[in-house]
Write an enzyme that holds these catalytic residues in place. Structure first.
Site, PDB file in Angstrom:
ATOM      1  N   CYS A  84      -7.633  33.190-104.255  1.00 30.75           N
ATOM      2  CA  CYS A  84      -7.181  31.820-104.522  1.00 30.75           C
ATOM      3  C   CYS A  84      -8.237  31.115-105.359  1.00 30.75           C
ATOM      4  CB  CYS A  84      -6.954  31.087-103.217  1.00 30.75           C
ATOM      5  SG  CYS A  84      -8.354  31.183-102.095  1.00 30.75           S
ATOM      6  N   GLU A 101      -3.487  25.896 -97.167  1.00 28.60           N
ATOM      7  CA  GLU A 101      -4.487  26.445 -98.094  1.00 28.60           C
ATOM      8  C   GLU A 101      -3.697  27.198 -99.149  1.00 28.60           C
ATOM      9  OE1 GLU A 101      -7.589  25.812 -98.040  1.00 28.60           O
ATOM     10  OE2 GLU A 101      -7.963  25.096 -96.006  1.00 28.60           O
ATOM     11  N   LYS A 122       1.015  35.127 -87.714  1.00 33.42           N
ATOM     12  CA  LYS A 122       1.921  36.003 -88.486  1.00 33.42           C
ATOM     13  C   LYS A 122       1.177  36.499 -89.702  1.00 33.42           C
ATOM     14  CE  LYS A 122       4.787  36.160 -91.716  1.00 33.42           C
ATOM     15  NZ  LYS A 122       4.514  37.427 -92.478  1.00 33.42           N
TER      16      LYS A 122
HETATM   17  P1  NAD Z   1       2.985  34.028 -99.814  1.00 34.26           P
HETATM   18  O1  NAD Z   1       3.136  32.550 -99.801  1.00 34.26           O
HETATM   19  O2  NAD Z   1       4.025  34.833-100.471  1.00 34.26           O
HETATM   20  O3  NAD Z   1       2.932  34.567 -98.289  1.00 34.26           O
HETATM   21  C1  NAD Z   1       2.018  34.036 -97.356  1.00 34.26           C
HETATM   22  C2  NAD Z   1       2.565  34.255 -95.952  1.00 34.26           C
HETATM   23  O4  NAD Z   1       3.764  33.477 -95.812  1.00 34.26           O
HETATM   24  C3  NAD Z   1       2.956  35.699 -95.658  1.00 34.26           C
HETATM   25  O5  NAD Z   1       2.617  35.993 -94.320  1.00 34.26           O
HETATM   26  C4  NAD Z   1       4.473  35.690 -95.819  1.00 34.26           C
HETATM   27  O6  NAD Z   1       5.160  36.663 -95.083  1.00 34.26           O
HETATM   28  C5  NAD Z   1       4.806  34.299 -95.290  1.00 34.26           C
HETATM   29  N1  NAD Z   1       6.095  33.761 -95.760  1.00 34.26           N
HETATM   30  C6  NAD Z   1       6.824  34.147 -96.833  1.00 34.26           C
HETATM   31  N2  NAD Z   1       7.943  33.374 -96.938  1.00 34.26           N
HETATM   32  C7  NAD Z   1       7.908  32.500 -95.906  1.00 34.26           C
HETATM   33  C8  NAD Z   1       8.753  31.434 -95.477  1.00 34.26           C
HETATM   34  N3  NAD Z   1       9.875  31.137 -96.127  1.00 34.26           N
HETATM   35  N4  NAD Z   1       8.378  30.704 -94.402  1.00 34.26           N
HETATM   36  C9  NAD Z   1       7.229  30.973 -93.750  1.00 34.26           C
HETATM   37  N5  NAD Z   1       6.392  31.985 -94.088  1.00 34.26           N
HETATM   38  C10 NAD Z   1       6.733  32.735 -95.155  1.00 34.26           C
HETATM   39  O7  NAD Z   1       1.534  34.323-100.383  1.00 34.26           O
HETATM   40  P2  NAD Z   1       0.858  35.728-100.665  1.00 34.26           P
HETATM   41  O8  NAD Z   1       1.477  36.342-101.859  1.00 34.26           O
HETATM   42  O9  NAD Z   1       0.811  36.510 -99.404  1.00 34.26           O
HETATM   43  O10 NAD Z   1      -0.648  35.268-101.001  1.00 34.26           O
HETATM   44  C11 NAD Z   1      -1.069  34.846-102.257  1.00 34.26           C
HETATM   45  C12 NAD Z   1      -1.183  33.346-102.314  1.00 34.26           C
HETATM   46  O11 NAD Z   1      -2.023  32.865-101.286  1.00 34.26           O
HETATM   47  C13 NAD Z   1      -1.823  32.878-103.625  1.00 34.26           C
HETATM   48  O12 NAD Z   1      -1.115  31.776-104.134  1.00 34.26           O
HETATM   49  C14 NAD Z   1      -3.228  32.461-103.187  1.00 34.26           C
HETATM   50  O13 NAD Z   1      -3.843  31.521-104.032  1.00 34.26           O
HETATM   51  C15 NAD Z   1      -2.975  31.940-101.820  1.00 34.26           C
HETATM   52  N6  NAD Z   1      -4.202  31.925-101.024  1.00 34.26           N
HETATM   53  C16 NAD Z   1      -4.838  30.750-100.808  1.00 34.26           C
HETATM   54  C17 NAD Z   1      -6.039  30.713-100.099  1.00 34.26           C
HETATM   55  C18 NAD Z   1      -6.787  29.418 -99.858  1.00 34.26           C
HETATM   56  O14 NAD Z   1      -7.689  29.431 -99.041  1.00 34.26           O
HETATM   57  N7  NAD Z   1      -6.468  28.336-100.534  1.00 34.26           N
HETATM   58  C19 NAD Z   1      -6.594  31.902 -99.620  1.00 34.26           C
HETATM   59  C20 NAD Z   1      -5.920  33.090 -99.853  1.00 34.26           C
HETATM   60  C21 NAD Z   1      -4.725  33.094-100.563  1.00 34.26           C
END
Ligand code: NAD
Length: 476
Positions: free
Chosen positions: A282, A248, A174
């Site tokens: 991140c 992650e 997804k």
């Molecule tokens: P997010 O958590 O808002 O969304 C991530 C994914 O989860 C998206 O596909 C979203 O549609 C989905 N999602 C949203 N609500 C959900 C739910 N209730 N249940 C299941 N899935 C759901 O994050 P974002 O804004 O897309 O990305 C930014 C974040 O990602 C930052 O906190 C960043 O640090 C983190 N990140 C971490 C890494 C790592 O390797 N540690 C890498 C990239 C990004």
């Protein structure tokens, strides 16, 4: 773009109620839209992955490796289109979009090698006891749900897809609703290569679609990359079924600069660590800890370097930094600028949105930020750097570790013994010494503390999709 979901080897129209609008952040305007998958379509995707599992897990290691090499080659063949799409939908400067593409290619090529080595990793286990033999078998975990964010869509998905397919898992991916077009490529490549139907499924949608996937009882594992707030919801869903998760999550990482550094070189590493991908990493090293002896030289040079960066539309201008990827992220970063003003923080650069179309902000530097400021403790996910001074090595380590996150850190020092000592003491998953944030597929990726659970990349990334089985036999 209506046939936006890849389920059981077919492209299908979304039947969900959400409409996803896909924007060019440099213009702040939508350029495409698609209908989200319905909950029933998520069910179909999981069922397709379940049906495909028995065959895919038995496919020979060399066949799996050939498919993975095919992904690497096909990504290469789509190079220019994928670079342009990342520039347009993520706002990445060209050189960054190129690095992402190269990273995804390298990831598939690397896991092709590891897939080929799989048979040799099943081995006898020497036993102290007589009369028995024991052997290990590394088996695929099963059907895996993969949920990813928008900041490195091509790469983050590659880091999950390649090891999962190498291990013999089948998957439902997804992508983020902010950048869903990029991962369509993986479905198109699966089609081109003739990957068996159901091995790779892609469903697009917002939180509802993610929640339908993460709570689906047809999964054997979930691998999630994203924010801490969603990560904890995903973990709750997984715990209801005692299912393993890899998480992650976010970071608030430190870059520690000792006073024996070349200040110009240090400025280069600091700027890269906070302005790459407009700070939407991140691993952004957003907390600068600078030793007293170099602070008065370094901070003015850093200020000048940030002010000099060319910020603009990567599709039409030569830029060092593009826009933030979404309006939501732009509003979030702007809210931290407002907080900084309320807190009276000393702003040495930026601190504001750019007055032009699109979701642009200036590269920003705040000095002498108090330890209890929200800007020091919270992940902002934009080009916003907060600086504090330190006197001793012990103080630097204590301040760097004083965070609920533990993803990465950078140490800059001419004294390599000291740099190693500090690297040992930092409570994070990855440390760079005197380097930009170079990430190699052979090394691991993942955090400690609130930054997540588990590791991606390297052999650890493959293990995340494997289950160990032992077969013990009585010889008597
Ligand atoms: P997010 O958590 O808002 O969304 C991530 C994914 O989860 C998206 O596909 C979203 O549609 C989905 N999602 C949203 N609500 C959900 C739910 N209730 N249940 C299941 N899935 C759901 O994050 P974002 O804004 O897309 O990305 C930014 C974040 O990602 C930052 O906190 C960043 O640090 C983190 N990140 C971490 C890494 C790592 O390797 N540690 C890498 C990239 C990004």
């Amino acid at each position: 773009m209506t046939t936006s979901h890849y389920i059981a080897g077919r492209w299908v129209e979304g039947q969900g109620s959400d409409c996803i609008s896909i924007s060019d952040p440099a213009l702040g305007l939508p350029f495409a839209e698609l209908k989200a998958a319905s909950v029933a379509q998520v069910d179909q995707a999981v069922a397709a992955a379940r049906d495909a599992l028995p065959t895919w897990k038995k496919v020979s290691a060399s066949t799996r490796a050939a498919f993975l090499r095919g992904f690497a080659e096909q990504l290469g063949q789509r190079r220019e289109a994928l670079i342009t799409l990342q520039m347009r939908n993520n706002g990445k400067p060209r050189h960054e979009a190129e690095i992402d593409l190269d990273d995804a290619v390298a990831t598939f090529a690397y896991y092709a090698e590891l897939a080929e080595q799989l048979p040799s990793r099943n081995r006898d286990v020497p036993l102290a006891a007589a009369g028995f033999t024991a052997r290990t078998r590394l088996e695929p975990v099963g059907v895996v749900g993969l949920i990813v964010p928008w900041n490195f869509p091509l790469v983050t998905s590659a880091w999950k897809l390649a090891p999962a397919l190498a291990a013999g898992c089948t998957v439902v991916l997804k992508p983020s609703e902010v950048t869903p077009l990029i991962e369509q490529t993986y479905g198109q490549i699966a089609d081109t290569l003739g990957l068996p139907a159901g091995v790779l499924n892609i469903v697009n949608g917002k939180a509802e679609t993610g929640a339908a996937l993460s709570s689906h009882n047809g999964l054997d594992k979930l691998s999630f990359t994203g924010s801490n707030s969603v990560g904890s919801q995903v973990m709750r869903s997984a715990s209801a079924q005692c299912r393993p998760v890899t998480l992650e999550l976010g970071g608030k990482s430190a870059i520690v600069v000792f006073d024996d550094c070349d200040p110009d070189q240090a400025v280069e590493w600091i700027v890269a660590g906070i302005t790459w991908n407009a700070g939407q990493m991140c691993s952004a090293t957003s907390r600068l800890l600078v030793q007293d002896g170099i602070a008065d030289v370094l901070l003015p040079r850093l200020q000048a370097a940030l002010k000099k960066l060319r910020v603009g539309n990567p599709l039409t201008e030569q830029v060092d930094m593009g826009p933030l990827t979404s309006q939501a992220q732009w509003l979030k970063v702007a809210s931290y600028f407002a907080t900084a003003r309320e807190e009276g923080l000393q702003c040495l650069a930026g601190g504001q949105a750019l007055e032009r179309e699109g979701w642009f902000v200036s590269p920003t530097l705040y000095a002498d930020v108090p330890k209890d400021s929200r800007l020091w403790t919270e992940e902002i996910f934009g080009p916003v750097l907060c600086a504090r001074r330190f006197a001793t090595e012990a103080q630097a380590i204590a301040e760097a570790n004083d965070s609920r996150f533990g993803l990465v850190a950078t140490v800059c020092s001419a004294d390599l013994e000291r740099a190693e000592r500090v690297a040992d003491a930092l409570e994070v998953g990855h440390v760079w010494i005197n380097s930009v944030q170079a990430v190699f597929v052979e090394t691991s990726w993942g955090g400690t503390k609130g930054s997540g659970i588990g590791r991606e990349l390297g052999p650890w990334g493959l293990s995340a999709y494997q289950s160990v089985k032992h077969v013990t036999q009585c010889l008597g």
